[in-house]
Design a protein around this motif. Sequence first.
Motif, PDB file in Angstrom:
ATOM      1  N   ALA A 143     -11.728 -15.868 -22.083  1.00 26.80           N
ATOM      2  CA  ALA A 143     -10.635 -15.673 -23.037  1.00 26.80           C
ATOM      3  C   ALA A 143     -11.111 -14.910 -24.267  1.00 26.80           C
ATOM      4  O   ALA A 143     -10.422 -14.012 -24.762  1.00 26.80           O
ATOM      5  CB  ALA A 143     -10.064 -17.029 -23.446  1.00 26.80           C
ATOM      6  N   LEU A 144     -12.307 -15.260 -24.748  1.00 26.05           N
ATOM      7  CA  LEU A 144     -12.832 -14.618 -25.949  1.00 26.05           C
ATOM      8  C   LEU A 144     -13.132 -13.146 -25.704  1.00 26.05           C
ATOM      9  O   LEU A 144     -12.726 -12.269 -26.490  1.00 26.05           O
ATOM     10  CB  LEU A 144     -14.103 -15.339 -26.405  1.00 26.05           C
ATOM     11  CG  LEU A 144     -14.755 -14.830 -27.688  1.00 26.05           C
ATOM     12  CD1 LEU A 144     -13.819 -15.039 -28.871  1.00 26.05           C
ATOM     13  CD2 LEU A 144     -16.077 -15.530 -27.931  1.00 26.05           C
ATOM     14  N   LEU A 189     -12.360 -24.360 -34.912  1.00 27.72           N
ATOM     15  CA  LEU A 189     -10.938 -24.659 -35.093  1.00 27.72           C
ATOM     16  C   LEU A 189     -10.024 -23.629 -34.430  1.00 27.72           C
ATOM     17  O   LEU A 189      -8.834 -23.878 -34.273  1.00 27.72           O
ATOM     18  CB  LEU A 189     -10.610 -24.728 -36.579  1.00 27.72           C
ATOM     19  CG  LEU A 189     -11.370 -25.783 -37.389  1.00 27.72           C
ATOM     20  CD1 LEU A 189     -10.967 -25.724 -38.857  1.00 27.72           C
ATOM     21  CD2 LEU A 189     -11.132 -27.176 -36.819  1.00 27.72           C
ATOM     22  N   ARG A 190     -10.593 -22.492 -34.047  1.00 26.61           N
ATOM     23  CA  ARG A 190      -9.769 -21.441 -33.438  1.00 26.61           C
ATOM     24  C   ARG A 190      -9.562 -21.756 -31.955  1.00 26.61           C
ATOM     25  O   ARG A 190     -10.517 -21.784 -31.184  1.00 26.61           O
ATOM     26  CB  ARG A 190     -10.442 -20.082 -33.601  1.00 26.61           C
ATOM     27  CG  ARG A 190      -9.620 -18.917 -33.059  1.00 26.61           C
ATOM     28  CD  ARG A 190     -10.249 -17.579 -33.385  1.00 26.61           C
ATOM     29  NE  ARG A 190     -10.267 -17.351 -34.822  1.00 26.61           N
ATOM     30  CZ  ARG A 190     -11.397 -17.300 -35.558  1.00 26.61           C
ATOM     31  NH1 ARG A 190     -12.576 -17.487 -35.002  1.00 26.61           N
ATOM     32  NH2 ARG A 190     -11.323 -17.074 -36.860  1.00 26.61           N
ATOM     33  N   GLY A 194      -6.188 -20.994 -25.647  1.00 27.28           N
ATOM     34  CA  GLY A 194      -5.145 -22.000 -25.584  1.00 27.28           C
ATOM     35  C   GLY A 194      -5.707 -23.411 -25.695  1.00 27.28           C
ATOM     36  O   GLY A 194      -6.906 -23.635 -25.661  1.00 27.28           O
ATOM     37  N   ARG A 195      -4.802 -24.356 -25.846  1.00 20.01           N
ATOM     38  CA  ARG A 195      -5.192 -25.731 -26.156  1.00 20.01           C
ATOM     39  C   ARG A 195      -6.118 -26.343 -25.107  1.00 20.01           C
ATOM     40  O   ARG A 195      -7.143 -26.929 -25.445  1.00 20.01           O
ATOM     41  CB  ARG A 195      -3.933 -26.593 -26.301  1.00 20.01           C
ATOM     42  CG  ARG A 195      -4.214 -28.035 -26.695  1.00 20.01           C
ATOM     43  CD  ARG A 195      -2.900 -28.792 -26.877  1.00 20.01           C
ATOM     44  NE  ARG A 195      -2.102 -28.183 -27.939  1.00 20.01           N
ATOM     45  CZ  ARG A 195      -2.235 -28.501 -29.225  1.00 20.01           C
ATOM     46  NH1 ARG A 195      -3.129 -29.401 -29.605  1.00 20.01           N
ATOM     47  NH2 ARG A 195      -1.480 -27.934 -30.139  1.00 20.01           N
ATOM     48  N   GLU A 196      -5.810 -26.210 -23.827  1.00 18.18           N
ATOM     49  CA  GLU A 196      -6.609 -26.858 -22.792  1.00 18.18           C
ATOM     50  C   GLU A 196      -8.006 -26.259 -22.701  1.00 18.18           C
ATOM     51  O   GLU A 196      -9.009 -26.977 -22.575  1.00 18.18           O
ATOM     52  CB  GLU A 196      -5.902 -26.774 -21.438  1.00 18.18           C
ATOM     53  CG  GLU A 196      -4.589 -27.530 -21.371  1.00 18.18           C
ATOM     54  CD  GLU A 196      -4.787 -29.003 -21.719  1.00 18.18           C
ATOM     55  OE1 GLU A 196      -5.778 -29.596 -21.263  1.00 18.18           O
ATOM     56  OE2 GLU A 196      -3.946 -29.557 -22.456  1.00 18.18           O
ATOM     57  N   VAL A 197      -8.094 -24.934 -22.741  1.00 17.82           N
ATOM     58  CA  VAL A 197      -9.404 -24.256 -22.715  1.00 17.82           C
ATOM     59  C   VAL A 197     -10.222 -24.659 -23.931  1.00 17.82           C
ATOM     60  O   VAL A 197     -11.420 -24.934 -23.834  1.00 17.82           O
ATOM     61  CB  VAL A 197      -9.220 -22.725 -22.680  1.00 17.82           C
ATOM     62  CG1 VAL A 197     -10.558 -22.012 -22.869  1.00 17.82           C
ATOM     63  CG2 VAL A 197      -8.578 -22.310 -21.365  1.00 17.82           C
ATOM     64  N   TRP A 198      -9.568 -24.716 -25.076  1.00 18.77           N
ATOM     65  CA  TRP A 198     -10.240 -25.096 -26.328  1.00 18.77           C
ATOM     66  C   TRP A 198     -10.746 -26.531 -26.258  1.00 18.77           C
ATOM     67  O   TRP A 198     -11.867 -26.830 -26.663  1.00 18.77           O
ATOM     68  CB  TRP A 198      -9.247 -24.907 -27.469  1.00 18.77           C
ATOM     69  CG  TRP A 198      -9.759 -25.248 -28.830  1.00 18.77           C
ATOM     70  CD1 TRP A 198     -11.008 -25.033 -29.325  1.00 18.77           C
ATOM     71  CD2 TRP A 198      -9.001 -25.852 -29.889  1.00 18.77           C
ATOM     72  NE1 TRP A 198     -11.092 -25.454 -30.629  1.00 18.77           N
ATOM     73  CE2 TRP A 198      -9.860 -25.968 -31.001  1.00 18.77           C
ATOM     74  CE3 TRP A 198      -7.690 -26.287 -30.001  1.00 18.77           C
ATOM     75  CZ2 TRP A 198      -9.450 -26.510 -32.213  1.00 18.77           C
ATOM     76  CZ3 TRP A 198      -7.281 -26.815 -31.207  1.00 18.77           C
ATOM     77  CH2 TRP A 198      -8.151 -26.927 -32.288  1.00 18.77           C
ATOM     78  N   GLU A 292      -7.804 -35.015 -32.920  1.00 10.99           N
ATOM     79  CA  GLU A 292      -6.609 -34.660 -33.682  1.00 10.99           C
ATOM     80  C   GLU A 292      -5.759 -33.604 -32.988  1.00 10.99           C
ATOM     81  O   GLU A 292      -4.594 -33.428 -33.308  1.00 10.99           O
ATOM     82  CB  GLU A 292      -7.010 -34.135 -35.069  1.00 10.99           C
ATOM     83  CG  GLU A 292      -7.592 -35.227 -35.981  1.00 10.99           C
ATOM     84  CD  GLU A 292      -8.011 -34.676 -37.326  1.00 10.99           C
ATOM     85  OE1 GLU A 292      -8.043 -33.427 -37.464  1.00 10.99           O
ATOM     86  OE2 GLU A 292      -8.310 -35.480 -38.241  1.00 10.99           O
ATOM     87  N   THR A 293      -6.343 -32.898 -32.023  1.00  9.68           N
ATOM     88  CA  THR A 293      -5.617 -31.791 -31.389  1.00  9.68           C
ATOM     89  C   THR A 293      -5.260 -32.100 -29.955  1.00  9.68           C
ATOM     90  O   THR A 293      -4.742 -31.277 -29.244  1.00  9.68           O
ATOM     91  CB  THR A 293      -6.472 -30.518 -31.422  1.00  9.68           C
ATOM     92  OG1 THR A 293      -7.715 -30.762 -30.724  1.00  9.68           O
ATOM     93  CG2 THR A 293      -6.747 -30.090 -32.826  1.00  9.68           C
TER      94      THR A 293
END
Length: 293
Positions: A143-144, A189-190, A194-198, A292-293
């Motif tokens: 992704a990056l 924090l970036r 997307g949320r799942e990959v992060w 928290e995320t």
Amino acid sequence: MSVDEIGADWQPDAGADKPGWDVDPDDESGVAVVAAVGRQIRAWREAAGLTAAEFGTRLGYGENLIYKVEGGRRIPRPELLDMADEVCGAGGKIAAMKKDLAEVRYPKKVRDLAKLEAKAVELSAYGSHNLHGLLQTEEYARALIGTRRPVLSPDDLERAVAARVARQSIFERVPVPELSFVQEESSLLRPVGGREVWHRQLDNLLRLGELPFVDIQVMPTARWDHPGTGGRIQVLKFADGSAVGRADDEFAGRPIVHPKQLRILELGFGIIRARALTPEESMAFIKQVRGET
């Protein structure tokens, strides 16, 4: 993950001109290896009494690709060599050339970095905008790297991701090296990918942080008074006492080996570590972000 395991789920399409990587014309040693392998494949094909078109049909690839591989203009994937070995009845001689291609499929600058990391007994790295490559999961890296502009072709993207992931064999080395990473809070924090990959990337950081030879520290955004505001810093030390370092804003960004210059980078990294959260505090911070995320 080994080099040959990368892309193991890939399946060729009949007549496709996809299975391989372009050769970097500026990589002289890589060009020589790919050309030698191509000549060997052609010799085995001709000895088997097959035209390039017939050979391609049996492998499930186009004639054009076969000519590119045999002409040293395309780096074949491991599975192509395996199938070519079977079709030509080479008894493992074609498949054995996978070892010769294992490194040259990656860009030379990445190979050079991987070789240095493989020899290092100590690695110290500060990352500002992005996570260090050794800390990235494969999906996060994909992704990056996919955010680069101009956009990479699917082939080049896969090659870059595979090269980055292959470097992570450093965590499996014996004896183990000492690895110290400091990451800016913003890089954690970036939500790249997307949320799942992060989330899985944060989990990976927590897993790596538990290894006894790995320290991961977080530099809080509020800590403005540290010598890393100019960008990345990395220092690699070797068993013979030598070292090499690099920083975005020092010495024109060039790799350095002079003791006095290395001392400047080490001093800067030492202050950065002192300003950052401790490894224990950093793991707690990452767990908090994850929760928290």
